[in-house]
Design a protein around this motif. Sequence first.
Motif, short mmCIF file in Angstrom:
data_model
loop_
_atom_site.label_atom_id
_atom_site.label_comp_id
_atom_site.label_asym_id
_atom_site.label_seq_id
_atom_site.Cartn_x
_atom_site.Cartn_y
_atom_site.Cartn_z
N ALA A 31 0.83 -1.20 0.00
CA ALA A 31 0.00 0.00 0.00
C ALA A 31 0.87 1.25 0.00
CB ALA A 31 -0.93 -0.01 1.22
N ASP A 32 1.93 1.26 0.81
CA ASP A 32 2.84 2.40 0.84
C ASP A 32 3.45 2.64 -0.55
OD1 ASP A 32 2.36 2.76 3.48
OD2 ASP A 32 4.27 1.96 4.19
N THR A 33 3.90 1.54 -1.17
CA THR A 33 4.54 1.66 -2.48
C THR A 33 3.55 2.12 -3.54
OG1 THR A 33 6.08 -0.11 -1.88
CG2 THR A 33 5.88 0.42 -4.22
N ALA A 34 2.33 1.57 -3.50
CA ALA A 34 1.32 1.92 -4.50
C ALA A 34 0.95 3.40 -4.41
CB ALA A 34 0.07 1.05 -4.31
N LEU A 173 -4.08 2.50 3.95
CA LEU A 173 -4.34 2.85 2.56
C LEU A 173 -5.16 4.14 2.46
CD1 LEU A 173 -4.18 2.15 -0.43
CD2 LEU A 173 -6.22 0.71 -0.14
N ALA A 174 -6.21 4.25 3.28
CA ALA A 174 -7.07 5.43 3.22
C ALA A 174 -6.30 6.69 3.59
CB ALA A 174 -8.27 5.25 4.15
N LEU A 175 -5.55 6.64 4.68
CA LEU A 175 -4.78 7.82 5.10
C LEU A 175 -3.67 8.14 4.12
CD1 LEU A 175 -4.50 7.30 8.96
CD2 LEU A 175 -5.98 8.88 7.72
N GLY A 176 -3.07 7.10 3.53
CA GLY A 176 -2.02 7.35 2.55
C GLY A 176 -2.54 8.11 1.35
N ALA A 188 6.70 11.79 3.60
CA ALA A 188 6.30 12.03 4.99
C ALA A 188 4.85 11.60 5.21
CB ALA A 188 6.47 13.51 5.35
N GLY A 189 3.99 11.85 4.24
CA GLY A 189 2.59 11.45 4.36
C GLY A 189 2.43 9.95 4.44
N VAL A 190 3.22 9.21 3.66
CA VAL A 190 3.18 7.75 3.72
C VAL A 190 3.59 7.27 5.11
CG1 VAL A 190 4.20 5.62 2.83
CG2 VAL A 190 3.57 7.44 1.26
N GLY A 191 4.66 7.87 5.64
CA GLY A 191 5.12 7.47 6.97
C GLY A 191 4.10 7.76 8.05
#
Length: 439
Positions: A31-34, A173-176, A188-191
């Motif tokens: 999810a992070d990568t996508a 996933l939603a927050l990302g 930073a948003g992904v983290g």
Amino acid sequence: MNEAEITHRRVLAIALPILLANVTVPLLALADTAVIGQLGRADAIGAVAIGGVILGSSYWVFGFLRMGTSGLVAQARGARDPGETSAILVRGLLIALVVGLAFVALQGPFLRGGFVLSPASAAVEDLARTYLRIRIWGAPAAIAGFALTGWMIAMERTRAVLLLQVFINLVNLALGIVMVLGLGWGVAGVGIATVVAEWSGLALGLWLCRAALLAGQWRAWGRILRSDKLRQMARVNSDIMIRTILLTFSFAALTFFGAAFGDVTLAANQILLQFLAVIAFALDGFAFAAESLVGQALGAKSRAVLRRSAVLTSIWGGVFVVLVAVLFAVLGPLVIRFITPAIAVREAAMTYLPWVVLAPIIGLACWMLDGIFIGATRTREMRNAAILSMAIFAVALWGLSALWGNHGIWAALMVSYVARAATLWVHYPKLEAAAQPAL
């Protein structure tokens, strides 16, 4: 507890949710990568990938909390000691808190060490540091998840484990999407999204385990901090950690020896090792069922129930490995063609595919015995068996690779499976004897 209580339905009720939950395990990193991939920046994708590997590998070392908690709780449950099941959960959470806070406090040297082992370009490393400095604050929650998962498996609440894994991935996933694509916060948003998902998962996990916490028995600190119980937990966890490190070295050695035969062979082996990961995911459900049921049988001092638990979980594990082997034989070539367009790599992977088809059948005994011995917390035997079997594997790898090339490497892996099973099986009669009630 009687023998009739161990049924096929009960085994499947424990195992199948774990199979589904395991499918979600790689999704957190995916999810992070996508999400970050939508920015179209190679350096951002690389930063998230490297950061995920550094943290994932570090957290995985503490996976002993899951296995150790599962075996100890199952035995306490079999002995009908709810106070101890609660106390073990709290001990595990305390260990996770201490370890997690150590990650946060020592993040400077931790990050420096991580980048020495995983070097990258200056641009990628700069972004990865930003990502990791945020992600590190989720360490206590992520590691506490091991203890919570182990407790729920021992209590046969594997549907709760599935719910927890799905929840964490959906939040992440939603927050990302919101933070990266909506607010433009980038890496930073992904983290931040992942850290919030980890802490939200801890909150949900504690709520799912609320029966153990609200009962009030966990506040008996004299019991929780009993020196003999803490020593037992330390012994179990340290034995499992040593065993896990040894097994990790065996797969690393397989990769390194394969590299000696060229880039094509190395790439083919890497693809086929992903197939072995699928086998591990498939069998985890039944190994976890063995942990819970065997641990309870030992706690209840019922030899008949222990044997039936070992037999039924292994039968269903056998059904699944045959299914997986057939799927690999039929669909393996299609999957290989999908993974890589490189003709040479495809042909090499096809050449060694029969070993992967054979692997689940040969490996079944050692994987199921691992679950049985974890449930019985016979971790010293597991540690010693791992040391002996890895020595046998090292000799086989050296000799067979020189004799048969890359085929010899895969043959040595099969030898390691047989050695792991044999070195554990010799101790199994003592495990059953320990389940006999005292006269």
